[in-house]
Design a protein around this motif. Structure first.
Motif, mmCIF file in Angstrom:
data_model
loop_
_atom_site.group_PDB
_atom_site.id
_atom_site.type_symbol
_atom_site.label_atom_id
_atom_site.label_comp_id
_atom_site.label_asym_id
_atom_site.label_seq_id
_atom_site.Cartn_x
_atom_site.Cartn_y
_atom_site.Cartn_z
ATOM 1 N N MET A 1 -21.153 36.409 -49.033
ATOM 2 C CA MET A 1 -21.058 35.655 -50.287
ATOM 3 C C MET A 1 -22.281 35.952 -51.155
ATOM 4 N N GLU A 2 -22.059 36.151 -52.428
ATOM 5 C CA GLU A 2 -23.141 36.461 -53.356
ATOM 6 C C GLU A 2 -24.066 35.249 -53.533
ATOM 7 N N PRO A 3 -25.385 35.495 -53.698
ATOM 8 C CA PRO A 3 -26.331 34.387 -53.888
ATOM 9 C C PRO A 3 -25.974 33.495 -55.073
ATOM 10 N N ALA A 4 -25.488 34.109 -56.161
ATOM 11 C CA ALA A 4 -25.121 33.318 -57.339
ATOM 12 C C ALA A 4 -23.960 32.377 -57.030
ATOM 13 N N GLU A 5 -23.015 32.847 -56.214
ATOM 14 C CA GLU A 5 -21.878 32.023 -55.846
ATOM 15 C C GLU A 5 -22.311 30.847 -54.972
ATOM 16 N N ILE A 6 -23.242 31.118 -54.058
ATOM 17 C CA ILE A 6 -23.770 30.029 -53.212
ATOM 18 C C ILE A 6 -24.453 28.979 -54.073
ATOM 19 N N LYS A 7 -25.240 29.435 -55.039
ATOM 20 C CA LYS A 7 -25.971 28.504 -55.912
ATOM 21 C C LYS A 7 -25.008 27.649 -56.726
ATOM 22 N N ASN A 8 -23.931 28.243 -57.230
ATOM 23 C CA ASN A 8 -22.942 27.483 -58.009
ATOM 24 C C ASN A 8 -22.249 26.426 -57.146
ATOM 25 N N LYS A 9 -21.934 26.790 -55.906
ATOM 26 C CA LYS A 9 -21.285 25.844 -55.006
ATOM 27 C C LYS A 9 -22.224 24.674 -54.688
ATOM 28 N N ILE A 10 -23.489 25.002 -54.452
ATOM 29 C CA ILE A 10 -24.475 23.951 -54.153
ATOM 30 C C ILE A 10 -24.602 22.996 -55.330
ATOM 31 N N GLU A 11 -24.650 23.548 -56.527
ATOM 32 C CA GLU A 11 -24.752 22.709 -57.720
ATOM 33 C C GLU A 11 -23.550 21.773 -57.828
ATOM 34 N N ALA A 12 -22.372 22.280 -57.519
ATOM 35 C CA ALA A 12 -21.160 21.460 -57.565
ATOM 36 C C ALA A 12 -21.212 20.346 -56.524
ATOM 37 N N VAL A 13 -21.721 20.653 -55.329
ATOM 38 C CA VAL A 13 -21.826 19.647 -54.261
ATOM 39 C C VAL A 13 -22.789 18.538 -54.661
ATOM 40 N N LEU A 14 -23.966 18.909 -55.157
ATOM 41 C CA LEU A 14 -24.972 17.920 -55.539
ATOM 42 C C LEU A 14 -24.484 17.056 -56.696
ATOM 43 N N PHE A 15 -23.799 17.670 -57.646
ATOM 44 C CA PHE A 15 -23.295 16.923 -58.799
ATOM 45 C C PHE A 15 -22.205 15.935 -58.366
ATOM 46 N N SER A 16 -21.359 16.347 -57.468
ATOM 47 C CA SER A 16 -20.216 15.518 -57.050
ATOM 48 C C SER A 16 -20.644 14.330 -56.196
ATOM 49 N N THR A 17 -21.598 14.545 -55.308
ATOM 50 C CA THR A 17 -22.014 13.467 -54.406
ATOM 51 C C THR A 17 -22.820 12.395 -55.120
ATOM 52 N N GLY A 18 -23.698 12.795 -56.023
ATOM 53 C CA GLY A 18 -24.506 11.827 -56.760
ATOM 54 C C GLY A 18 -25.579 11.161 -55.923
ATOM 55 N N LYS A 19 -25.823 11.661 -54.727
ATOM 56 C CA LYS A 19 -26.874 11.114 -53.865
ATOM 57 C C LYS A 19 -27.469 12.247 -53.029
ATOM 58 N N LYS A 20 -28.534 11.948 -52.325
ATOM 59 C CA LYS A 20 -29.194 12.994 -51.542
ATOM 60 C C LYS A 20 -28.285 13.455 -50.407
ATOM 61 N N VAL A 21 -28.324 14.773 -50.168
ATOM 62 C CA VAL A 21 -27.449 15.383 -49.167
ATOM 63 C C VAL A 21 -28.298 16.238 -48.232
ATOM 64 N N ASN A 22 -27.985 16.163 -46.948
ATOM 65 C CA ASN A 22 -28.699 16.958 -45.963
ATOM 66 C C ASN A 22 -28.356 18.436 -46.122
ATOM 67 N N ILE A 23 -29.354 19.291 -45.958
ATOM 68 C CA ILE A 23 -29.156 20.723 -46.164
ATOM 69 C C ILE A 23 -28.144 21.310 -45.179
ATOM 70 N N ASP A 24 -28.091 20.766 -43.972
ATOM 71 C CA ASP A 24 -27.107 21.255 -42.994
ATOM 72 C C ASP A 24 -25.681 20.964 -43.457
ATOM 73 N N TYR A 25 -25.509 19.798 -44.070
ATOM 74 C CA TYR A 25 -24.183 19.435 -44.577
ATOM 75 C C TYR A 25 -23.801 20.304 -45.773
ATOM 76 N N ILE A 26 -24.796 20.607 -46.608
ATOM 77 C CA ILE A 26 -24.540 21.490 -47.754
ATOM 78 C C ILE A 26 -24.104 22.869 -47.269
ATOM 79 N N ALA A 27 -24.800 23.377 -46.256
ATOM 80 C CA ALA A 27 -24.461 24.695 -45.703
ATOM 81 C C ALA A 27 -23.043 24.697 -45.128
ATOM 82 N N LYS A 28 -22.678 23.584 -44.492
ATOM 83 C CA LYS A 28 -21.336 23.484 -43.911
ATOM 84 C C LYS A 28 -20.263 23.490 -44.999
ATOM 85 N N LEU A 29 -20.494 22.736 -46.082
ATOM 86 C CA LEU A 29 -19.526 22.672 -47.173
ATOM 87 C C LEU A 29 -19.393 24.013 -47.893
ATOM 88 N N CYS A 30 -20.513 24.688 -48.051
ATOM 89 C CA CYS A 30 -20.515 25.966 -48.774
ATOM 90 C C CYS A 30 -20.182 27.156 -47.874
#
Length: 238
Positions: A1-30
């Motif tokens: 997966m391209e780095p830019a694509e990973i960054k976009n997915k992470i941004e979407a996850v953080l925006f959607s949750t609206g609260k702090k998220v563990n990095i392991d969970y972010i990696a799992k979602l992405c």
């Protein structure tokens, strides 16, 4: 997966949750490894900083969050009634911010026992950290606090929380006579509990033994005297 694509997915996850998220969970979602996610998070944070946007990516240990800069918080609070921090919690945080690093016992003295819950919630939100210090704990501000409230120095903190600090000091002065009266009422009960004698269970056997000895019949001396004074038979003369 391209780095830019990973960054976009992470941004979407953080925006959607609206609260702090563990990095392991972010990696799992992405569906990406932790190292790539961490690198993308750091790049995303730099992007928001360079744009001077109203949003920022805040980090606290293994947790990350997309949040609003403090300068724009008043606008958001008008839209979202349930703010992340209540007024009373911010008042407690103001005491910590003005005095940090500060002992928890000093904060409780100013804010009463209700501040225990405030401190726990503020710590969960990532604005402070606590470490053992004798019988109490030492409270320090975290990097998330500086990022969230967009403060960079002690002068910024004092200016940002000036109104809250004055309100806290006013409440503390008003509460002093009440607290002193409560302590005076509670003190006699405490002393009464200390002055209560212990049940003399250990002395009871000794008292019973002494009583039994006193009730024992004494041996009459008369019989002994009679034995000693018994007349002997005279010898017969031959």
């Amino acid at each position: 997966m391209e780095p830019a694509e990973i960054k976009n997915k992470i941004e979407a996850v953080l925006f959607s949750t609206g609260k702090k998220v563990n990095i392991d969970y972010i990696a799992k979602l992405c569906r990406a490894n932790k190292e790539d996610v961490l690198k993308a998070l750091q790049e995303l944070r730099a992007d928001y900083e360079s744009k001077g946007a109203s949003l920022l990516v805040a980090e606290e240990g293994d947790f990350w969050k997309l949040t609003v800069r403090e300068a724009y918080s008043p606008i958001v609070r008008k839209i979202v009634p349930d703010a992340e921090l209540t007024k009373t919690m911010i008042e407690t945080l103001a005491v910590v911010a003005w005095k940090a690093p500060v002992l928890q016992s000093d904060v409780i003295r100013l804010r009463t026992n209700k501040a225990y819950d405030h401190i726990a919630e503020i710590e969960d939100a990532g604005f402070i950290s606590r470490e053992k210090h004798g019988r109490t704990q030492l409270i320090k501000l975290t990097q998330r606090f500086y990022d969230y409230f967009d403060v960079h120095s002690e002068a910024d903190i004092k200016d940002r929380f000036k109104g809250f600090k004055e309100a806290v000091e006013k409440k503390a002065k008003e509460a002093e006579p009440v607290q002193e009266g409560q302590q005076e009422q509670q003190q006699p009960e405490h002393q009464q509990e200390q002055e209560q004698p212990e049940h003399p269970q250990q002395e009871q056997p000794q008292q019973q033994q002494q009583l039994q000895e006193e009730q024992k019949p004494q041996q009459p001396e008369q019989k002994q005297n009679e034995k000693n004074t018994t007349p002997q038979m005279p010898q017969m003369q031959q």
